[in-house]
Design a protein around this motif. Structure first.
Motif, PDB file in Angstrom:
ATOM      1  N   LEU A 219       0.845  -1.189   0.000  1.00 26.87           N
ATOM      2  CA  LEU A 219       0.000   0.000   0.000  1.00 26.87           C
ATOM      3  C   LEU A 219       0.881   1.240   0.000  1.00 26.87           C
ATOM      4  O   LEU A 219       1.998   1.238   0.528  1.00 26.87           O
ATOM      5  CB  LEU A 219      -0.892   0.010   1.249  1.00 26.87           C
ATOM      6  CG  LEU A 219      -1.872  -1.161   1.406  1.00 26.87           C
ATOM      7  CD1 LEU A 219      -2.622  -1.054   2.726  1.00 26.87           C
ATOM      8  CD2 LEU A 219      -2.836  -1.218   0.246  1.00 26.87           C
ATOM      9  N   GLU A 220       0.363   2.314  -0.605  1.00 25.07           N
ATOM     10  CA  GLU A 220       1.097   3.577  -0.648  1.00 25.07           C
ATOM     11  C   GLU A 220       0.645   4.416   0.560  1.00 25.07           C
ATOM     12  O   GLU A 220      -0.455   4.991   0.572  1.00 25.07           O
ATOM     13  CB  GLU A 220       0.803   4.314  -1.961  1.00 25.07           C
ATOM     14  CG  GLU A 220       1.251   3.549  -3.191  1.00 25.07           C
ATOM     15  CD  GLU A 220       0.935   4.290  -4.470  1.00 25.07           C
ATOM     16  OE1 GLU A 220       0.348   5.396  -4.375  1.00 25.07           O
ATOM     17  OE2 GLU A 220       1.260   3.783  -5.561  1.00 25.07           O
ATOM     18  N   VAL A 221       1.503   4.489   1.582  1.00 25.39           N
ATOM     19  CA  VAL A 221       1.164   5.137   2.860  1.00 25.39           C
ATOM     20  C   VAL A 221       1.899   6.470   2.966  1.00 25.39           C
ATOM     21  O   VAL A 221       3.079   6.576   2.607  1.00 25.39           O
ATOM     22  CB  VAL A 221       1.536   4.222   4.045  1.00 25.39           C
ATOM     23  CG1 VAL A 221       1.165   4.876   5.363  1.00 25.39           C
ATOM     24  CG2 VAL A 221       0.846   2.862   3.898  1.00 25.39           C
ATOM     25  N   ARG A 222       1.179   7.496   3.479  1.00 26.21           N
ATOM     26  CA  ARG A 222       1.828   8.792   3.717  1.00 26.21           C
ATOM     27  C   ARG A 222       2.889   8.618   4.817  1.00 26.21           C
ATOM     28  O   ARG A 222       2.669   7.935   5.814  1.00 26.21           O
ATOM     29  CB  ARG A 222       0.797   9.820   4.165  1.00 26.21           C
ATOM     30  CG  ARG A 222      -0.262  10.109   3.102  1.00 26.21           C
ATOM     31  CD  ARG A 222      -1.299  11.067   3.645  1.00 26.21           C
ATOM     32  NE  ARG A 222      -2.337  11.331   2.644  1.00 26.21           N
ATOM     33  CZ  ARG A 222      -3.402  12.071   2.871  1.00 26.21           C
ATOM     34  NH1 ARG A 222      -3.576  12.630   4.080  1.00 26.21           N
ATOM     35  NH2 ARG A 222      -4.293  12.254   1.931  1.00 26.21           N
ATOM     36  N   SER A 223       3.999   9.273   4.616  1.00 24.05           N
ATOM     37  CA  SER A 223       5.117   9.089   5.547  1.00 24.05           C
ATOM     38  C   SER A 223       4.766   9.534   6.969  1.00 24.05           C
ATOM     39  O   SER A 223       5.189   8.907   7.949  1.00 24.05           O
ATOM     40  CB  SER A 223       6.339   9.865   5.044  1.00 24.05           C
ATOM     41  OG  SER A 223       6.037  11.245   4.910  1.00 24.05           O
ATOM     42  N   GLU A 224       3.944  10.589   7.119  1.00 27.48           N
ATOM     43  CA  GLU A 224       3.619  11.072   8.463  1.00 27.48           C
ATOM     44  C   GLU A 224       2.620  10.153   9.173  1.00 27.48           C
ATOM     45  O   GLU A 224       2.430  10.259  10.385  1.00 27.48           O
ATOM     46  CB  GLU A 224       3.085  12.508   8.406  1.00 27.48           C
ATOM     47  CG  GLU A 224       1.725  12.667   7.743  1.00 27.48           C
ATOM     48  CD  GLU A 224       1.845  12.854   6.243  1.00 27.48           C
ATOM     49  OE1 GLU A 224       0.855  13.258   5.609  1.00 27.48           O
ATOM     50  OE2 GLU A 224       2.975  12.616   5.692  1.00 27.48           O
ATOM     51  N   ARG A 225       1.984   9.223   8.409  1.00 30.67           N
ATOM     52  CA  ARG A 225       1.029   8.293   9.021  1.00 30.67           C
ATOM     53  C   ARG A 225       1.594   6.874   9.051  1.00 30.67           C
ATOM     54  O   ARG A 225       0.848   5.904   9.116  1.00 30.67           O
ATOM     55  CB  ARG A 225      -0.290   8.299   8.220  1.00 30.67           C
ATOM     56  CG  ARG A 225      -0.965   9.670   8.106  1.00 30.67           C
ATOM     57  CD  ARG A 225      -1.461  10.141   9.469  1.00 30.67           C
ATOM     58  NE  ARG A 225      -2.449   9.245   9.990  1.00 30.67           N
ATOM     59  CZ  ARG A 225      -3.761   9.385   9.817  1.00 30.67           C
ATOM     60  NH1 ARG A 225      -4.205  10.435   9.155  1.00 30.67           N
ATOM     61  NH2 ARG A 225      -4.614   8.523  10.357  1.00 30.67           N
ATOM     62  N   ARG A 226       2.899   6.761   9.040  1.00 33.70           N
ATOM     63  CA  ARG A 226       3.551   5.455   8.979  1.00 33.70           C
ATOM     64  C   ARG A 226       3.084   4.526  10.078  1.00 33.70           C
ATOM     65  O   ARG A 226       2.801   3.345   9.884  1.00 33.70           O
ATOM     66  CB  ARG A 226       5.083   5.672   9.064  1.00 33.70           C
ATOM     67  CG  ARG A 226       5.918   4.478   9.481  1.00 33.70           C
ATOM     68  CD  ARG A 226       5.963   3.395   8.398  1.00 33.70           C
ATOM     69  NE  ARG A 226       6.703   2.227   8.830  1.00 33.70           N
ATOM     70  CZ  ARG A 226       6.196   1.241   9.549  1.00 33.70           C
ATOM     71  NH1 ARG A 226       4.963   1.300   9.984  1.00 33.70           N
ATOM     72  NH2 ARG A 226       6.932   0.181   9.850  1.00 33.70           N
ATOM     73  N   LYS A 227       2.964   4.976  11.261  1.00 30.49           N
ATOM     74  CA  LYS A 227       2.679   4.121  12.418  1.00 30.49           C
ATOM     75  C   LYS A 227       1.243   3.618  12.431  1.00 30.49           C
ATOM     76  O   LYS A 227       0.917   2.681  13.153  1.00 30.49           O
ATOM     77  CB  LYS A 227       2.977   4.873  13.706  1.00 30.49           C
ATOM     78  CG  LYS A 227       4.439   5.220  13.886  1.00 30.49           C
ATOM     79  CD  LYS A 227       4.699   5.848  15.230  1.00 30.49           C
ATOM     80  CE  LYS A 227       6.159   6.204  15.426  1.00 30.49           C
ATOM     81  NZ  LYS A 227       7.023   5.039  15.409  1.00 30.49           N
ATOM     82  N   THR A 228       0.372   4.197  11.634  1.00 28.79           N
ATOM     83  CA  THR A 228      -1.032   3.756  11.644  1.00 28.79           C
ATOM     84  C   THR A 228      -1.240   2.487  10.794  1.00 28.79           C
ATOM     85  O   THR A 228      -2.313   1.877  10.866  1.00 28.79           O
ATOM     86  CB  THR A 228      -1.934   4.858  11.080  1.00 28.79           C
ATOM     87  OG1 THR A 228      -1.558   5.143   9.727  1.00 28.79           O
ATOM     88  CG2 THR A 228      -1.820   6.128  11.910  1.00 28.79           C
TER      89      THR A 228
END
Length: 828
Positions: A219-228
């Motif tokens: 999945l393409e995840v935003r870097s600032e939401r990595r932990k979610t």
């Protein structure tokens, strides 16, 4: 199979040099531009390997090898002209792939497919050759090395698709493995889609897309939401704003998918390895087949080139023959349609041909044409010349053509040419061909002419076949006076002073210098002074040459006019023959229409007779019946009735100049012109009749038409310039017989009809008339004699009797009556 070219090129080249210049070797092949012919030949190859063979083609110097090559090319032409080409268009040579398979290497699907395509094309080419069988012995020998590869082709074709992909059916387990991969992938993809659409994860994604990184779905995840989104990081975008994460809950599914895919790859590799092994098993035979195919395509390329040039196989002479060159309507192969045909000979009464003429008149082209066609012939190529040409198989060809000046070595044009001539004289023999262009130029004209004469005399004494061009008049004069030499010349058009490129054998060339200067506008005073300086002998010679050329041109024009007239006459003859054939066809159609019309009229008369017979029997008016029958007979005998019933053709007999096919009829205008026994033709009918008598009125003639007589107006007949026709003349048999049979009704009664000797198509009408005659005479029946024979007449008789409503019965005669050779008839 015997090797086609047993002798080495290197050995032959070492023993047969082609002439050289002082600054390095210059072969006749190079000087005559044979490399351009090689390029033309390469353009007609279809197989990649044969193209290389074409570009390395060399002339052969052994007579038997040359004949072998020419036989091969002739077979290629035969194949092209009858069955067609062998294919192979754009085919790449798979020999490297096959060699890798032989060595145990693995080929991918596309490579295996390429090998299969090539093997199929090779087998197809061999099949085309074999279709003509014994007519192509040389080509059959070539394709002997092409075997049957259908088993390996079928096996590879079952496993590999045309695009190189491996089929699901290539092995029992491959389909299941691929289905497993597809199932694993779908389950993984569905789980990822559920995760990406969940309320917890969706705000953390850059997009809803499922990406692939390192053979894993992520999945393409935003870097600032990595932990979610807990999972394994497989990649980071260049900007660092997107992290590609494989969620932990799909790791096991991803592992299962990759493991299954790896099993598929292992199975596909196993299949490819097995197929490559099978190809390797026949690899040696396949490599031999590819070599044979390259050779076959090379031979076919020679045939294709010959077809494109409208070339011919000419007679190849031994180099010991008294004639070295006899080229008729020869064209330079590199000039295409612009080439002017030339007839050039060296021999049999001379060995040196000296060509003179103006600059740019075509001397060098004529010289090169001889040399280049000789090289082509010895390379197995057919040449653009008349089929009745002849040329020797020379053991070597030497040439000195063009400007060989070398500033670097301080070698003048004259020195370079003389060095080449020295080299040629050291190596040429009576079995060689020598070509010398512009001999004696580049130095003092008087000394140059003397050297040129001496060289020509040396070549002539040594009986070396030679073609020499020169500007020196003294050399041409020497050729005129010296045995073993002959002149030829290139001409200019006398009105325009432009070259015609026409070569005239046996005639020295004019200088044209003063004539050209006059054409260009040189003052008359200067021209007169020049004419005075050349001397009277020179002027007289020029005038004589001009007169000879004029006479030759006039004779050539007359010959061309005669040929044109002959062609026109042949065309006219063919047209007449076509029109005569059409006339005969129309006459045959008219005869058939006549037969049908008369038969229809005869049927009407029969109906009249039957009606009369019935009325007479019913009412007892026999006398009236006889009068009515006599009236019917009178109508039949009336020539006006005959003409009214026959079709009137509109036939235009074409003029036949110089062709006598049919005697010309003569129109009769006076009664005295006809005599009894003469033959005449009825106008418009084409029927022939015999004159019985000319009546006293002078306008009527009594004719015998078949078995009947008729009186016809004199204007309706034409005398034939022929003797009295034999009774069985076939051209008029249908009309004559029909008229005769109609008239036979008046003959005396008979209860017997003899049909022996008649044809089956005549039977119906004869039987119908006989029955009518029996009815009129009150007969109860009779005997029809048809003989036994093949049974055709018997069948025709009984078929007619079956359909006639007046026939009560018919049966086979008794032995005393004639048995099966007769049919007894009872009438109602």
């Amino acid at each position: 199979m015997t090797e086609a070219y047993p002798k080495s090129d290197k050995t032959r080249e070492a023993s047969s040099p082609h002439g050289s210049a002082p600054f390095g070797p210059r072969s006749a092949e190079s000087l005559l531009e044979f490399d351009r012919v090689r390029e033309l030949l390469a353009g007609f190859t279809r197989f990649s390997t044969s193209r290389e063979m074409a570009l390395s083609t060399r002339p052969r110097w052994d007579y038997n090898e040359i004949i072998w090559l020419q036989d091969e090319t002739a077979e290629a032409r035969l194949l092209l002209d009858t069955v067609g080409d062998v294919g192979l268009g754009g085919l790449e040579d798979p020999s490297d792939l096959i060699q890798r398979a032989v060595l145990g290497g693995v080929l991918n699907g596309r490579e295996l497919n390429a090998a299969v395509v090539a093997l199929a094309a090779v087998e197809g080419a061999a099949a085309v050759v074999r279709s003509l069988g014994s007519q192509l012995p040389y080509l059959l020998g070539v394709v002997d090395d092409i075997g049957d590869f259908s088993n390996v082709r079928v096996e590879i074709g079952r496993a590999i698709e045309d695009g190189g992909e491996i089929r699901d059916s290539a092995s029992p387990s491959l389909r299941k493995l691929r289905q497993g991969v597809a199932g694993s992938y779908n389950r993984l993809l569905q789980r990822l889609e559920r995760i990406s659409h969940s309320m917890d994860v969706q705000p953390s994604l850059q997009s809803d897309a499922i990406a692939v990184r390192g053979d894993r779905l992520v999945l393409e995840v935003r870097s600032e939401r990595r932990k979610t989104v807990p999972g394994i990081v497989h990649d980071v975008s260049n900007t660092g704003q997107t992290i590609f994460i494989e969620p932990m809950e799909v790791v096991d599914l991803g592992n299962t998918w990759r493991e299954t895919a790896a099993e598929v790859v292992r199975e596909e590799n196993r299949i490819l390895r097995r197929l490559a092994e099978h190809l390797g098993d026949v690899g040696r035979e396949a490599l031999d087949a590819m070599k044979a195919t390259a050779k076959l395509d090379m031979i076919m390329a020679r045939g294709r080139l010959a077809t494109s040039m409208t070339a011919a196989r000419v007679e190849c002479l031994l180099p010991t023959e008294v004639t070295a060159v006899e080229l008729k309507d020869a064209r330079h192969p590199l000039l295409g349609t612009d080439a002017v045909p030339a007839t050039i000979s060296v021999g049999p009464d001379f060995r040196c041909l000296v060509i003179t003429g103006p600059n740019a008149g075509g001397k060098t082209v004529a010289l090169k044409t001889v040399g280049l066609l000789a090289l082509m012939n010895q390379a197995g190529l057919q040449i653009p010349a008349s089929v009745d040409s002849r040329i020797a198989a020379f053991e070597s060809i030497h040439a000195d053509i063009g400007d060989a000046q070398s500033i670097e070595r301080s070698v003048s044009t004259f020195s370079s040419h003389m060095s080449a001539v020295v080299d040629i004289l050291n190596h040429a023999t009576s079995r060689s061909l020598v070509l010398l262009d512009e001999l004696g130029t580049g130095t003092d004209p008087e000394e140059g002419a003397a050297l040129a004469r001496a060289i020509v005399e040396e070549l002539s004494q040594r009986r070396i076949p030679s073609v020499i061009t020169t500007h020196h008049r003294g050399v041409a004069e020497f050729a005129t006076q010296h045995d073993g030499t002959e002149n030829a010349s290139m001409e200019l058009a006398p009105d325009t002073m432009l070259p015609t490129y026409h070569l005239a054998m046996g005639l020295p060339g004019r200088s044209y210098a003063i004539a050209v200067a006059d054409q260009l506008g040189l003052p008359e005073s200067v021209l007169e002074r020049a004419r005075g300086l050349v001397g009277s002998d020179h002027a007289n010679t020029e005038d004589l040459l001009q007169q000879i050329q004029s006479d030759r041109k006039r004779l050539a024009d007359l010959a061309a006019e005669a040929e044109s007239s002959r062609n026109d006459a042949a065309t006219a003859k063919r047209a007449v023959e076509v029109e005569l054939a059409e006339l005969r066809r129309r006459q045959e159609d008219m005869a058939e229409e006549t037969r049908v019309a008369l038969r229809r009229e005869a049927d009407e008369m029969r109906n009249t007779f039957r009606r009369i017979e019935r009325d007479a029997r019913r009412e007892g008016f026999e006398e009236s019946a006889r009068k009515a029958a006599e009236e019917a007979r009178r109508v039949v005998r009336d020539p006006d009735w005959l003409r009214a019933k026959l079709p009137q053709p509109e036939v235009n007999i074409p003029d036949e100049p110089e062709i006598e096919v049919i005697p010309e009829p003569v129109v009769v205008t006076e009664a005295a012109q006809l005599a009894p026994g003469e033959l005449v033709e009825l106008r418009g009918l084409g029927a022939t009749a015999e004159v019985v008598a000319v009546l006293n009125d002078g306008e009527t003639v009594e004719l015998l038409i078949g078995g009947a007589t008729a009186r016809i107006n004199m204007s309706e007949v034409r005398r034939l310039n022929a003797v009295k026709a034999a009774p069985e003349e076939p051209a008029k048999v249908v009309v004559q017989r029909t008229v005769r049979q109609s008239a036979d009704i008046a003959d005396g009664p008979t209860s017997e009809l003899d049909l022996r000797g008649r044809r089956a198509h005549e039977i119906h009408e004869a039987v119908m008339e006989w029955i009518d005659q029996q009815i009129l005479e009150g007969s109860s029946g009779g005997r029809v004699i048809h003989g036994k024979g093949t049974g055709a007449l018997r069948s025709a008789v009984r078929e007619t009797l079956t359909r006639h409503d007046a026939v009560e019965a018919f049966y086979v005669g008794s032995p005393a009556e004639g048995g099966d050779g007769v049919t007894m008839v009872e009438l109602k």
